[in-house]
Design a protein around this motif. Sequence first.
Motif, PDB file in Angstrom:
ATOM      1  N   SER A 283     106.502  -5.735  20.311  1.00  0.00           N
ATOM      2  CA  SER A 283     106.000  -7.071  19.974  1.00  0.00           C
ATOM      3  C   SER A 283     104.578  -7.310  20.500  1.00  0.00           C
ATOM      4  O   SER A 283     104.153  -6.736  21.496  1.00  0.00           O
ATOM      5  N   GLY A 284     103.852  -8.160  19.774  1.00  0.00           N
ATOM      6  CA  GLY A 284     102.539  -8.611  20.221  1.00  0.00           C
ATOM      7  C   GLY A 284     101.435  -7.572  20.184  1.00  0.00           C
ATOM      8  O   GLY A 284     100.410  -7.706  20.843  1.00  0.00           O
ATOM      9  N   VAL A 285     101.625  -6.516  19.395  1.00  0.00           N
ATOM     10  CA  VAL A 285     100.616  -5.440  19.331  1.00  0.00           C
ATOM     11  C   VAL A 285      99.553  -5.783  18.288  1.00  0.00           C
ATOM     12  O   VAL A 285      99.848  -6.386  17.251  1.00  0.00           O
ATOM     13  N   ARG A 286      98.312  -5.396  18.567  1.00  0.00           N
ATOM     14  CA  ARG A 286      97.200  -5.588  17.623  1.00  0.00           C
ATOM     15  C   ARG A 286      96.665  -4.223  17.187  1.00  0.00           C
ATOM     16  O   ARG A 286      96.249  -3.420  18.036  1.00  0.00           O
ATOM     17  N   LEU A 287      96.690  -3.957  15.877  1.00  0.00           N
ATOM     18  CA  LEU A 287      96.185  -2.682  15.347  1.00  0.00           C
ATOM     19  C   LEU A 287      95.148  -2.952  14.264  1.00  0.00           C
ATOM     20  O   LEU A 287      95.379  -3.780  13.383  1.00  0.00           O
ATOM     21  N   SER A 288      94.006  -2.260  14.322  1.00  0.00           N
ATOM     22  CA  SER A 288      93.041  -2.342  13.220  1.00  0.00           C
ATOM     23  C   SER A 288      92.299  -1.020  13.078  1.00  0.00           C
ATOM     24  O   SER A 288      92.088  -0.315  14.067  1.00  0.00           O
ATOM     25  N   ARG A 289      91.950  -0.675  11.828  1.00  0.00           N
ATOM     26  CA  ARG A 289      91.169   0.546  11.513  1.00  0.00           C
ATOM     27  C   ARG A 289      91.673   1.761  12.293  1.00  0.00           C
ATOM     28  O   ARG A 289      90.907   2.413  13.004  1.00  0.00           O
ATOM     29  N   CYS A 290      92.949   2.052  12.170  1.00  0.00           N
ATOM     30  CA  CYS A 290      93.482   3.191  12.931  1.00  0.00           C
ATOM     31  C   CYS A 290      94.624   3.875  12.185  1.00  0.00           C
ATOM     32  O   CYS A 290      95.200   3.314  11.256  1.00  0.00           O
ATOM     33  N   THR A 291      94.909   5.085  12.626  1.00  0.00           N
ATOM     34  CA  THR A 291      96.049   5.836  12.104  1.00  0.00           C
ATOM     35  C   THR A 291      97.007   6.100  13.258  1.00  0.00           C
ATOM     36  O   THR A 291      96.590   6.554  14.321  1.00  0.00           O
ATOM     37  N   VAL A 292      98.270   5.780  13.021  1.00  0.00           N
ATOM     38  CA  VAL A 292      99.314   5.988  14.018  1.00  0.00           C
ATOM     39  C   VAL A 292     100.293   7.001  13.400  1.00  0.00           C
ATOM     40  O   VAL A 292     100.944   6.704  12.403  1.00  0.00           O
TER      41      VAL A 292
END
Length: 361
Positions: A283-292
């Motif tokens: 919860s509460g994670v921020r992801l941008s311009r990335c590959t997981v």
Amino acid sequence: MKALILVGGFGTRLRPLTLSVPKPLVEFANKPMILHQIEALKAIGVTEVVLAINYQPEVMLNFLKDFEAKLEIKITCSQETEPLGTAGPLALARDKLIDDSGEPFFVLNSDVISEYPLKEMIEFHKSHGGEASIMVTKVDEPSKYGVVVMEETTGQVERFVEKPKLFVGNKINAGIYLLNPSVLDRIELRPTSIEKEVFPKIAAEKKLYAMVLPGFWMDIGQPRDYITGLRLYLDSLRKKSSSKLALGTHIIGNVLVDESAKIGEGCLIGPDVAIGPGCVVESGVRLSRCTVMRGVRIKKHACISSSIIGWHSTVGQWARVENMTILGEDVHVGDEIYSNGGVVLPHKEIKSSILKPEIVM
């Protein structure tokens, strides 16, 4: 019809990811890079793909066995014992590429991602009646590349200018070719460059034609371009089949999420993010311009931008990972750690912050 994909060597520019798998098997938008190309070739009727490779052919072939059956396409390897450049591999694979049909065959660089307008390329090749067709793409800074100088109306290539100081044009070789079998007679079995040695000779005989690639193009062989390529690819996906993209109040812009990934409450994801199979985003994670990539766990309130998170890694609570950080396979970033452009080799644990871009052995 047949095709040759130039896979080449060690993928040093995409380390540490290529320490775990050969570069063409590194996922891009949740699919091994090379699969984007093989699927595009299959879609226009290519029946056999030859991989020109000088590194770990068994790993590649074992992996692609499944896809051979799934896609109903024959995949074989042509292995170099020494690096043969970009033309030598064609001479080496000559017997695999030539058959009685006399049909032209495709050659692709394995790092190139685009919309692969291969059907249009076949039509273009037939219409001009030359010996070879190449795709070119327009770029903003042509001085970094080899520029293709061509006749605008017919596409006939006049000459090539390597890294021009003065402006001669803005079209560069996009690494996708369609060649008549006769081109193979021009290539010796030795380390040789198709761009610098073979194509200029064909152009001098006025038998080389260039088609301007519609849509996007990117060489994703290094991290910064990989991240840019993901943005362009997802933009294109939005236009073509937007149903594949994620929807929801927690999504901004174009985001690709594998159906087996789990995403917690109160996250904000996007734009330009790919989340692979089996990932857990708390919860509460921020992801941008990335590959997981596959099997990653991102713990509560972590923030990741402009980075690539390798397979089965974990990012701790309240950690901040940014500025082209690349985590190899099975890297564990502790809680509240900051990584500013760290490049971390596989199987490492990061217990203290990485304040400036560096390689963590």
